[in-house]
Scaffold this active site. Structure first.
Site, short mmCIF file in Angstrom:
data_model
loop_
_atom_site.label_atom_id
_atom_site.label_comp_id
_atom_site.label_asym_id
_atom_site.label_seq_id
_atom_site.Cartn_x
_atom_site.Cartn_y
_atom_site.Cartn_z
N ASP A 40 0.85 -1.19 0.00
CA ASP A 40 0.00 0.00 0.00
C ASP A 40 0.89 1.25 0.00
O ASP A 40 1.82 1.35 0.81
CB ASP A 40 -0.85 -0.05 1.29
CG ASP A 40 -1.97 0.96 1.32
OD1 ASP A 40 -2.43 1.38 0.24
OD2 ASP A 40 -2.41 1.30 2.44
N HIS A 41 0.64 2.18 -0.91
CA HIS A 41 1.41 3.44 -0.96
C HIS A 41 2.92 3.22 -1.06
O HIS A 41 3.70 3.87 -0.34
CB HIS A 41 1.12 4.33 0.26
CG HIS A 41 -0.29 4.81 0.31
ND1 HIS A 41 -0.79 5.77 -0.55
CD2 HIS A 41 -1.34 4.42 1.09
CE1 HIS A 41 -2.07 5.96 -0.29
NE2 HIS A 41 -2.43 5.15 0.69
N GLY A 52 -7.27 8.44 7.61
CA GLY A 52 -7.32 8.73 9.05
C GLY A 52 -8.72 9.07 9.52
O GLY A 52 -9.70 8.81 8.84
N HIS A 93 -9.30 5.31 -1.67
CA HIS A 93 -8.55 5.29 -0.41
C HIS A 93 -9.34 6.10 0.62
O HIS A 93 -10.17 6.92 0.27
CB HIS A 93 -7.16 5.91 -0.60
CG HIS A 93 -6.20 4.98 -1.26
ND1 HIS A 93 -5.08 4.48 -0.63
CD2 HIS A 93 -6.20 4.43 -2.50
CE1 HIS A 93 -4.43 3.68 -1.46
NE2 HIS A 93 -5.09 3.62 -2.61
N ASN A 131 -10.10 0.95 0.36
CA ASN A 131 -9.06 0.76 1.38
C ASN A 131 -9.59 1.15 2.75
O ASN A 131 -10.14 2.24 2.92
CB ASN A 131 -7.86 1.65 1.06
CG ASN A 131 -6.99 1.08 -0.03
OD1 ASN A 131 -7.46 0.33 -0.88
ND2 ASN A 131 -5.73 1.44 -0.03
N VAL A 132 -9.36 0.26 3.70
CA VAL A 132 -9.79 0.50 5.09
C VAL A 132 -8.66 0.11 6.02
O VAL A 132 -8.17 -1.02 5.97
CB VAL A 132 -11.06 -0.32 5.43
CG1 VAL A 132 -11.46 -0.10 6.89
CG2 VAL A 132 -12.22 0.02 4.50
N THR A 162 -7.96 2.59 9.30
CA THR A 162 -8.23 3.25 10.59
C THR A 162 -9.36 2.57 11.37
O THR A 162 -9.21 2.27 12.56
CB THR A 162 -8.59 4.74 10.34
OG1 THR A 162 -7.53 5.32 9.58
CG2 THR A 162 -8.77 5.50 11.63
P1 13P Z 1 -8.41 4.92 6.26
O1 13P Z 1 -7.44 5.69 7.09
O2 13P Z 1 -9.63 5.75 5.95
O3 13P Z 1 -8.73 3.62 6.84
O4 13P Z 1 -7.73 4.70 4.84
C1 13P Z 1 -6.85 3.64 4.64
C2 13P Z 1 -6.19 3.72 3.31
O5 13P Z 1 -6.67 4.33 2.38
C3 13P Z 1 -4.93 2.99 3.18
O6 13P Z 1 -4.34 3.16 1.94
#
Ligand code: 13P
Length: 294
Positions: A82-83, A179, A208, A230-231, A233
């Site tokens: 991720d990223h 976040g 995201h 994407n989840v 947080t």
């Molecule tokens: P959240 O912080 O909304 O869970 O997003 C996670 C995310 O996009 C990871 O790439």
């Protein structure tokens, strides 16, 4: 099944639903995610960011473990960086056995984003991995980046970007952020832009910042063409709260049992989210084979 994101996201694109991509740093989260996917007959993507893999979830340990768990279930499971930013992190993820990588050069100018993404897409494809990229920029909720419309994805640029980079799916910026938002705040999303992006690109699109975006918004982004959400947080919050509650209820609870409580709470949250975004029930099998994941 341990697979890349490519086929599962095209299946989602062609059948108008979305697959969860969930950040994971340890065995309990991996179990929660893969068990939820198996029980829901859903595809799933397991994400880890460079920060997470350096701080805790070392990929040389996590990747074989996730692959092993994925091979015990019949649903498609992908493991995605991720990223990814540095080429070193991306090369290391490929070496460790990830099935997908994201190159996030969304903070660079357009041409540099194209250049960096093209290199990573070529490398990933040569190794049989899928490649996610980002255009526009999904920033941070605590910086209020969600309301900065200059960060949103430009539709014409997106077409040129995809044609030149050959990325397999594109993360778009339409009003979410990473976040936690302030308590009670629900972001306003640019659905018109999303519809135009889908109509123009005709490919899997990624959202995201799926935490705290609101159920109605999430259902609507799926209807408008998002295929990967994407989840991180919210899942971490659920896991932590379940642990805190279990310890408050019984201060002498066994360490292993605290972990299992968190795992079950995260699994419940993931299963509900899978139903919300329409990935549940997409992969059904007459019988399961091989050892079970329990
Ligand atoms: P959240 O912080 O909304 O869970 O997003 C996670 C995310 O996009 C990871 O790439």
């Amino acid at each position: 099944m341990y697979v890349s994101m490519k086929e599962m996201l095209w299946h989602a694109h062609e059948n108008n639903y979305a697959v969860m991509a969930i950040n994971c740093v340890n065995m309990e989260q991996a179990k929660a995610i893969i068990q939820a996917a198996a029980e829901e007959h859903s595809a799933v993507i397991i994400n880890i960011s460079p920060r997470q893999m350096k701080a805790h979830g070392h990929p040389d340990i996590l990747a074989p473990m996730i692959k092993n768990m994925a091979e015990k279930v019949q649903v498609p499971v992908a493991f995605n960086l991720d990223h990814g930013g540095d080429y070193e992190d991306i090369a290391y993820a490929i070496q460790c056995g990830f099935s997908s990588v994201m190159i996030d050069s969304s903070s660079y100018e357009f041409e540099e984003n194209v250049r960096r993404t093209s290199i990573v897409a070529t490398l990933a494809h040569a190794k049989g991995l899928s490649c996610e990229a980002e255009l526009g920029h999904v920033g941070l909720a605590n910086q209020q980046d969600n309301i900065k419309t200059d960060l949103y994805t430009n539709v014409e640029q997106a077409k040129e970007f995809v044609d030149r980079t050959h990325c397999d799916c594109l993360a778009v910026s339409i009003g979410t952020a990473h976040g936690s938002y302030p308590k009670g705040f629900v972001p306003t999303l640019d659905f018109e832009r999303l519809k135009q992006l889908k109509e123009t690109l005709k490919m899997p699109l990624v959202l995201h910042g799926g935490s705290g975006a609101g159920d109605e918004n999430i259902k609507k982004v799926v209807a408008c063409g998002i295929n990967k959400i994407n989840v991180c947080t919210d899942l971490f919050k659920y896991g932590r709260q379940a642990m805190a509650d279990a310890i408050a209820d019984n201060p002498n609870i066994d360490y292993m049992d605290v972990n299992i409580v968190a795992q079950e709470a995260m699994k419940k949250f993931i299963k509900q989210y899978m139903r919300l975004i329409g990935s549940s029930g997409r992969f059904t099998f007459e019988k399961t084979t091989g050892p079970a994941l329990d």
